[in-house]
Write an enzyme that holds these catalytic residues in place. Structure first.
Site, PDB file in Angstrom:
ATOM      1  N   SER A 157       0.845  -1.198   0.000  1.00  0.00           N
ATOM      2  CA  SER A 157       0.000   0.000   0.000  1.00  0.00           C
ATOM      3  C   SER A 157       0.876   1.241   0.000  1.00  0.00           C
ATOM      4  CB  SER A 157      -0.899   0.014   1.238  1.00  0.00           C
ATOM      5  OG  SER A 157      -1.530   1.260   1.405  1.00  0.00           O
ATOM      6  N   TYR A 170      -0.947  -0.508   9.868  1.00  0.00           N
ATOM      7  CA  TYR A 170      -1.248  -0.915   8.497  1.00  0.00           C
ATOM      8  C   TYR A 170      -0.058  -0.635   7.578  1.00  0.00           C
ATOM      9  CZ  TYR A 170      -3.936  -0.945   4.079  1.00  0.00           C
ATOM     10  OH  TYR A 170      -4.400  -1.179   2.810  1.00  0.00           O
ATOM     11  N   LYS A 174       2.220  -3.246   5.489  1.00  0.00           N
ATOM     12  CA  LYS A 174       2.252  -3.160   4.032  1.00  0.00           C
ATOM     13  C   LYS A 174       3.676  -2.931   3.510  1.00  0.00           C
ATOM     14  CE  LYS A 174      -2.067  -3.674   2.718  1.00  0.00           C
ATOM     15  NZ  LYS A 174      -2.465  -4.853   1.908  1.00  0.00           N
TER      16      LYS A 174
END
Length: 302
Positions: A157, A170, A174
């Site tokens: 991401s 997160y 990622k």
């Protein structure tokens, strides 16, 4: 000939959003597909095996071939169960898309340990476990003399590769997935396995719940206008990376609408070498000057 004719592909997290689009396109391109999804909420809580079953039925109704799996790929046991299902149903596996993941956004200073652990497990470990199980499967097959032409597609991401406030858990997971991609591309190529990644920008359950982002990625009111953030826009690149003759290995891509970019990865911006040990005042003077030059070169909006 369809791009994925006679290929067997597993897509994790394929009950909704991006994963569903990847699974559907893979089937249209000739692959036999294992639709894997535990049917959890965006935060990883709960389960509903009917989510994966619905997509598998959708593919079958359209003339494709698919089976459903509700195995939990956050665990090695679930990943092994997923591989066993694929082999029992189709005899082998040629491709894996590690799309499964969860989200629990929070400013870092307020983040409970459980939210950190859950996202690392729901993203990074959910990529590790199925990849590890399949890597062993392909390695053993290659050592037995079989020619392997397999492909893994991971999902990093921009939150991890560029950064995003409120997404430290997160983003860290990622970024780890991107690093895993690059290293595995080097390790697994000896067995005939390619490993690449696609960083998607699309409308999903995760983006639809983020304030400010939801409005940006909304579908256009005019049905004839190109829907830039439709998750299906990302799937053709994923399908190409899964194809038998794709040459790429170790690439990390970005895909949004009709736009594809390739990340260059971490690199050295500049080097200074005194030839002997620095003093702290020397470093202070040199690096302050370097920082000032960087800001000046970037312009007033840096």
């Amino acid at each position: 000939m369809p791009a994925l004719a006679d290929r067997v592909v597993i897509v994790t997290g394929s009950g909704r959003g991006l994963g569903r689009e990847h699974a559907r396109l893979a089937a249209r391109e000739g692959a036999r597909v294992v639709v894997n999804d535990i049917g959890a909420g965006p935060d990883g809580r709960g389960s509903d095996p009917g989510i994966a079953e619905a997509v598998a039925k959708e593919i079958s109704s359209a003339g494709g071939i698919a089976v459903a799996s509700a195995a939990d790929v956050r665990t090695m046991r679930g990943a092994t169960e997923l591989l066993d299902l694929a082999v029992d149903a189709f005899g082998t596996v040629h491709g894996l898309v590690n799309n499964a993941g969860i989200l629990r956004d929070r400013m870092f200073a307020n983040m409970p340990e459980d939210d950190w652990d859950a996202v690392i497990e729901g993203q990074l470990k959910a990529t590790f476990a199925p990849t590890r199980v399949l890597a062993g499967y392909w390695r053993d097959a290659a050592k037995s003399g079989r020619e392997i032409k397999a492909s893994v597609v991971n999902v990093p991401s921009t939150s991890g590769l560029i950064g995003a406030v409120g997404q430290t858990n997160y983003g860290a997971a990622k970024a780890g997935i991107a690093a895993l991609t690059v290293i595995l591309a080097q390790e697994l190529s000896r067995y005939g396995v390619r490993v690449n990644a696609v960083t998607p920008v699309a409308r999903t359950r995760m983006t639809e719940n983020v304030p400010g982002v939801a409005e940006m990625v909304a579908a256009p009111a005019d049905a004839d206008e190109f829907d830039v953030y439709h998750p299906g826009n990302v799937s053709p690149l994923v399908a190409w990376l899964l194809s038998e003759d794709c040459p790429d290995n170790g690439a990390v891509y970005y895909a949004k609408g009709g736009e594809i970019r390739r990340f260059a990865g971490w690199s050295y911006e500049w080097t200074i070498d005194k030839g002997r040990r620095w003093t702290v005042p020397e470093i202070d003077a040199e690096l302050r000057a370097r920082s000032a030059q960087t800001v000046s070169a970037a312009g007033p909006h840096a």
